[in-house]
Design a protein around this motif. Structure first.
Motif, PDB file in Angstrom:
ATOM      1  N   ARG A  83       0.833  -1.215   0.000  1.00 55.78           N
ATOM      2  CA  ARG A  83       0.000   0.000   0.000  1.00 55.78           C
ATOM      3  C   ARG A  83       0.859   1.254   0.000  1.00 55.78           C
ATOM      4  O   ARG A  83       0.535   2.244  -0.639  1.00 55.78           O
ATOM      5  N   ILE A  84       1.967   1.213   0.708  1.00 53.32           N
ATOM      6  CA  ILE A  84       2.842   2.381   0.809  1.00 53.32           C
ATOM      7  C   ILE A  84       3.754   2.491  -0.411  1.00 53.32           C
ATOM      8  O   ILE A  84       4.151   3.577  -0.810  1.00 53.32           O
ATOM      9  N   TYR A  85       4.061   1.373  -1.016  1.00 48.93           N
ATOM     10  CA  TYR A  85       4.895   1.333  -2.220  1.00 48.93           C
ATOM     11  C   TYR A  85       4.086   0.726  -3.371  1.00 48.93           C
ATOM     12  O   TYR A  85       4.419  -0.352  -3.856  1.00 48.93           O
ATOM     13  N   PRO A  86       3.044   1.409  -3.805  1.00 46.22           N
ATOM     14  CA  PRO A  86       2.146   0.821  -4.811  1.00 46.22           C
ATOM     15  C   PRO A  86       2.796   0.610  -6.178  1.00 46.22           C
ATOM     16  O   PRO A  86       2.305  -0.199  -6.954  1.00 46.22           O
ATOM     17  N   THR A  87       3.880   1.296  -6.460  1.00 50.21           N
ATOM     18  CA  THR A  87       4.515   1.138  -7.773  1.00 50.21           C
ATOM     19  C   THR A  87       5.530   0.004  -7.783  1.00 50.21           C
ATOM     20  O   THR A  87       6.125  -0.279  -8.811  1.00 50.21           O
ATOM     21  N   SER A  88       5.718  -0.632  -6.630  1.00 50.98           N
ATOM     22  CA  SER A  88       6.640  -1.764  -6.571  1.00 50.98           C
ATOM     23  C   SER A  88       6.045  -2.911  -7.374  1.00 50.98           C
ATOM     24  O   SER A  88       4.948  -3.384  -7.091  1.00 50.98           O
ATOM     25  N   THR A  89       6.753  -3.339  -8.378  1.00 50.50           N
ATOM     26  CA  THR A  89       6.243  -4.397  -9.254  1.00 50.50           C
ATOM     27  C   THR A  89       6.577  -5.789  -8.739  1.00 50.50           C
ATOM     28  O   THR A  89       5.983  -6.759  -9.157  1.00 50.50           O
ATOM     29  N   LYS A  90       7.523  -5.864  -7.826  1.00 51.36           N
ATOM     30  CA  LYS A  90       7.920  -7.161  -7.291  1.00 51.36           C
ATOM     31  C   LYS A  90       7.119  -7.481  -6.039  1.00 51.36           C
ATOM     32  O   LYS A  90       6.907  -6.629  -5.195  1.00 51.36           O
ATOM     33  N   ARG A  91       6.683  -8.705  -5.937  1.00 45.33           N
ATOM     34  CA  ARG A  91       6.076  -9.196  -4.702  1.00 45.33           C
ATOM     35  C   ARG A  91       7.193  -9.916  -3.960  1.00 45.33           C
ATOM     36  O   ARG A  91       7.422 -11.097  -4.126  1.00 45.33           O
ATOM     37  N   LEU A  92       7.944  -9.136  -3.201  1.00 44.67           N
ATOM     38  CA  LEU A  92       9.121  -9.670  -2.531  1.00 44.67           C
ATOM     39  C   LEU A  92       8.732 -10.553  -1.363  1.00 44.67           C
ATOM     40  O   LEU A  92       7.776 -10.282  -0.653  1.00 44.67           O
ATOM     41  N   SER A 135       6.183   1.129   7.202  1.00 41.00           N
ATOM     42  CA  SER A 135       5.021   0.983   6.311  1.00 41.00           C
ATOM     43  C   SER A 135       3.783   0.589   7.100  1.00 41.00           C
ATOM     44  O   SER A 135       2.691   1.117   6.865  1.00 41.00           O
ATOM     45  N   GLY A 136       3.951  -0.344   8.029  1.00 38.82           N
ATOM     46  CA  GLY A 136       2.821  -0.761   8.865  1.00 38.82           C
ATOM     47  C   GLY A 136       2.262   0.384   9.688  1.00 38.82           C
ATOM     48  O   GLY A 136       1.048   0.546   9.821  1.00 38.82           O
ATOM     49  N   LEU A 137       3.150   1.194  10.241  1.00 34.97           N
ATOM     50  CA  LEU A 137       2.710   2.370  11.007  1.00 34.97           C
ATOM     51  C   LEU A 137       2.026   3.395  10.107  1.00 34.97           C
ATOM     52  O   LEU A 137       1.001   3.984  10.474  1.00 34.97           O
ATOM     53  N   ALA A 138       2.589   3.632   8.928  1.00 30.80           N
ATOM     54  CA  ALA A 138       2.001   4.602   8.001  1.00 30.80           C
ATOM     55  C   ALA A 138       0.585   4.178   7.612  1.00 30.80           C
ATOM     56  O   ALA A 138      -0.329   5.009   7.564  1.00 30.80           O
ATOM     57  N   VAL A 139       0.386   2.885   7.357  1.00 30.98           N
ATOM     58  CA  VAL A 139      -0.958   2.388   7.021  1.00 30.98           C
ATOM     59  C   VAL A 139      -1.880   2.505   8.229  1.00 30.98           C
ATOM     60  O   VAL A 139      -3.050   2.895   8.087  1.00 30.98           O
ATOM     61  N   ALA A 140      -1.389   2.188   9.412  1.00 28.03           N
ATOM     62  CA  ALA A 140      -2.208   2.347  10.624  1.00 28.03           C
ATOM     63  C   ALA A 140      -2.666   3.789  10.762  1.00 28.03           C
ATOM     64  O   ALA A 140      -3.824   4.060  11.124  1.00 28.03           O
ATOM     65  N   ASN A 141      -1.792   4.738  10.439  1.00 31.51           N
ATOM     66  CA  ASN A 141      -2.155   6.155  10.515  1.00 31.51           C
ATOM     67  C   ASN A 141      -3.195   6.527   9.466  1.00 31.51           C
ATOM     68  O   ASN A 141      -4.134   7.270   9.753  1.00 31.51           O
TER      69      ASN A 141
END
Length: 189
Positions: A125-134, A157-163
């Protein structure tokens, strides 16, 4: 980006990356933790009424984590937040500490404890342009410092989504919160 909130998120993410990729071990852990703690404080401010009440409380990091839990912080974030604080303290209070395999393994275990799906979804969600599913969970071949960078990125990223979810008055990534939240209303304490 469409909104001021998205632009603000991008600016925070860019500042966080600048910290992670320009530092030695000490700077990486300390400055990376500062960014994580700022997201934690943001979560508390979103959920408190009035938001700046947290400033008057003069809480230490552990107390901020406890308060965030009471205010509905997702369970997936609790163990890695605790570990990040312990790691920061190890670096802040001891000379000559370096990032080793044990630190990287312990951070990874803390992230996995309740949150593999949570952190995978948050990252994308925070890196939506990431094409790799790492597959972050099988990164044992990476250097320990790079594994700490990955762990900090996942936690941030988890904190940013929680916010984002707290600001929208939603349950965070579908989890049942530990505190009730009426849509659009901050939690009063």
């Amino acid at each position: 980006m469409d909104t001021a909130a998205e632009q603000n998120l991008q600016a925070r993410r860019n500042a966080f990356h600048d910290t992670l990729f320009k530092e030695d071990d000490l700077g990486l852990v300390i400055r990376g933790h500062i960014h994580v703690e700022n997201e934690l404080i943001e979560f508390i401010k979103i959920r408190l009424s009035p938001p700046n009440a947290v400033d008057a409380l003069s809480l230490g990091y552990k107390e901020k984590c406890k308060l965030a839990k009471v205010l509905g912080m997702p369970r997936a974030l609790q163990a890695p937040l605790s570990y990040a604080g312990n790691l920061r303290n190890k670096f802040a209070h001891n000379l000559g500490v370096t990032i080793g395999k044990q630190e990287a393994d312990s951070f990874n275990i803390a992230l996995k404890e309740h949150g593999i799906e949570y952190f995978q979804e948050a990252y994308h969600r925070i890196y939506p342009t990431s094409t790799k599913r790492l597959n972050f969970w099988n990164a044992h071949d990476f250097e320990p410092k790079n594994r700490i960078v990955i762990s900090l990125i996942l936690l941030w990223s988890g904190l940013a989504v929680a916010n984002i979810e707290a600001r929208a008055g939603k349950r965070i990534l579908g989890e049942r919160s530990t505190a009730p939240l009426a849509p659009g209303e901050p939690q009063n304490i």
